[in-house]
Enzyme design. Structure first.
Site, PDB file in Angstrom:
ATOM      1  N   ASP A   5     -57.348 -13.775 -61.434  1.00  0.00           N
ATOM      2  CA  ASP A   5     -57.878 -12.998 -60.302  1.00  0.00           C
ATOM      3  C   ASP A   5     -59.136 -12.219 -60.696  1.00  0.00           C
ATOM      4  O   ASP A   5     -59.895 -11.790 -59.824  1.00  0.00           O
ATOM      5  CB  ASP A   5     -56.829 -11.964 -59.853  1.00  0.00           C
ATOM      6  CG  ASP A   5     -56.091 -12.364 -58.592  1.00  0.00           C
ATOM      7  OD1 ASP A   5     -56.690 -13.062 -57.752  1.00  0.00           O
ATOM      8  OD2 ASP A   5     -54.931 -11.949 -58.440  1.00  0.00           O
TER       9      ASP A   5
ATOM     10  N   GLN B  93     -49.456 -11.617 -56.658  1.00  0.00           N
ATOM     11  CA  GLN B  93     -49.955 -11.549 -55.287  1.00  0.00           C
ATOM     12  C   GLN B  93     -49.872 -10.112 -54.764  1.00  0.00           C
ATOM     13  O   GLN B  93     -48.845  -9.440 -54.907  1.00  0.00           O
ATOM     14  CB  GLN B  93     -49.127 -12.495 -54.388  1.00  0.00           C
ATOM     15  CG  GLN B  93     -49.635 -12.616 -52.966  1.00  0.00           C
ATOM     16  CD  GLN B  93     -50.986 -13.299 -52.854  1.00  0.00           C
ATOM     17  OE1 GLN B  93     -51.371 -14.130 -53.690  1.00  0.00           O
ATOM     18  NE2 GLN B  93     -51.735 -12.953 -51.816  1.00  0.00           N
TER      19      GLN B  93
ATOM     20  N   LYS C 172     -51.700 -21.733 -52.509  1.00  0.00           N
ATOM     21  CA  LYS C 172     -52.151 -21.764 -53.911  1.00  0.00           C
ATOM     22  C   LYS C 172     -51.324 -22.781 -54.709  1.00  0.00           C
ATOM     23  O   LYS C 172     -51.865 -23.559 -55.504  1.00  0.00           O
ATOM     24  CB  LYS C 172     -52.023 -20.365 -54.533  1.00  0.00           C
ATOM     25  CG  LYS C 172     -53.070 -19.389 -54.032  1.00  0.00           C
ATOM     26  CD  LYS C 172     -52.781 -17.939 -54.413  1.00  0.00           C
ATOM     27  CE  LYS C 172     -53.820 -17.026 -53.756  1.00  0.00           C
ATOM     28  NZ  LYS C 172     -53.541 -15.585 -53.901  1.00  0.00           N
TER      29      LYS C 172
HETATM   30  N1  GUN Z   1     -53.860 -10.788 -51.688  1.00  0.00           N
HETATM   31  C1  GUN Z   1     -54.848 -11.154 -50.841  1.00  0.00           C
HETATM   32  N2  GUN Z   1     -55.851 -11.752 -51.518  1.00  0.00           N
HETATM   33  C2  GUN Z   1     -55.488 -11.771 -52.818  1.00  0.00           C
HETATM   34  C3  GUN Z   1     -56.098 -12.270 -54.002  1.00  0.00           C
HETATM   35  O1  GUN Z   1     -57.205 -12.807 -54.009  1.00  0.00           O
HETATM   36  N3  GUN Z   1     -55.394 -12.109 -55.146  1.00  0.00           N
HETATM   37  C4  GUN Z   1     -54.186 -11.494 -55.176  1.00  0.00           C
HETATM   38  N4  GUN Z   1     -53.572 -11.373 -56.340  1.00  0.00           N
HETATM   39  N5  GUN Z   1     -53.584 -11.014 -54.096  1.00  0.00           N
HETATM   40  C5  GUN Z   1     -54.237 -11.165 -52.924  1.00  0.00           C
END
Ligand code: GUN
Length: 282
Positions: free
Chosen positions: A121, A98, A54
């Site tokens: 998100d 996350q 990311k």
């Molecule tokens: N962990 C796995 N996929 C995601 C996601 O799309 N967003 C977040 N915040 N954590 C994750």
């Protein structure tokens, strides 16, 4: 019939290009780039890989990007204080905490503390509620990526029977709402459903359960669209989807591969959401 592939890798690159141009325009107009802050707690190895990816993507697109990494011993109060600081930071347009968080932390409370206009998100109840009501808001990245794939192949879901397998708050539920908002006839399957019977009648199947090859090829209606959100790591280390790809591709009109399908779309849509948040906040 052999299905055409929906190439998520290529489409994600196209989305990133679009986002890069929008980011440059925002930077020129407002004197600062869109900014995203990613918060990671503990040392989950998969989370580390995702967060690095990311951060790298955000930098490539010309975003401001901050990665806050804290030890697994961090307290709930400390994490909430970090979120409050990012909520108040004018350079930060998007905040992503996350998941999964270490067990002693309350993920729901942390997500609820994120300012909804920075919730890239789309997990906050305010954004989930806006989606439920068919109003504009920040939409969870993976289902948004699936909708973008349907758009890319110019498939209009209006009146089509769309079966979503899985009812998670991250994928299944928002996927169903996006399809409903696009005037599809939506069926949501879960562990108590007759999944085979529903898939056999489906024009579109979106599989998001996390069970390797749950959807058999001979369930797929000839000419259907199959979108596979599954990412299941086998004992042999190989990735497989929730759909038996080799068999399903003989019946579907379009199908997403795993890997190289929905997966690459998620981060691209996260960057798209950050630009949406940045525009809304200026
Ligand atoms: N962990 C796995 N996929 C995601 C996601 O799309 N967003 C977040 N915040 N954590 C994750």
């Amino acid at each position: 019939m052999t299905a055409q592939l929906i190439d998520g890798k290529a489409l994600a690159a196209k989305v990133r290009d679009e986002v890069k141009q929008e980011a440059a325009a925002l930077t020129a107009r407002y004197g600062r780039p869109p900014g995203i802050a990613v918060v990671r707690v503990g040392d989950d190895p998969a989370s580390q890989v995702y967060v690095t990816s990311k951060e790298k993507t955000a930098k490539e697109l010309g975003f401001g990007s901050w990665h806050h990494h804290f030890p697994a011993t961090m307290t709930q109060g400390e994490l909430l204080a970090v979120v409050a600081r990012l909520n108040a930071d004018p350079l930060v347009d998007g905040i992503l905490v996350q998941l999964p968080l270490p067990k002693h932390l309350d993920a729901n409370a942390v997500l609820a503390a994120i300012e909804p206009s920075k919730d890239v998100d789309g997990f906050h109840a305010t954004n989930a509620g806006l989606l439920f009501q068919g109003r504009p808001g920040l939409v969870p990245c993976t289902p948004a990526g699936c909708m973008r794939m349907l758009q890319e192949i110019r498939y209009d879901v209006t009146g089509k029977r769309c079966v979503v397998i899985g009812r998670s708050t991250i994928v299944g539920r928002p996927m169903a709402m996006l399809l409903l908002n696009a005037s599809a006839t939506v069926i949501v399957c879960h562990s108590k459903s007759d999944v085979a019977a529903e898939v056999q009648r489906a024009d579109v199947v979106v599989a998001a359960v996390g069970v390797s090859k749950l959807v058999k090829g001979d369930w797929v209606k000839p000419g259907a669209i199959v979108i596979d959100v599954g990412m299941n790591r086998g004992a042999d280390g190989k990735l497989s989807g929730d759909v038996d790809f080799d068999a399903a591709k003989e019946r579907a009109a379009w199908i997403t591969p795993v890997p190289g399908g929905v997966g690459p779309m998620t981060i691209a849509m996260l960057m798209h959401n950050t630009v949406v948040a940045a525009k809304a906040r200026r």
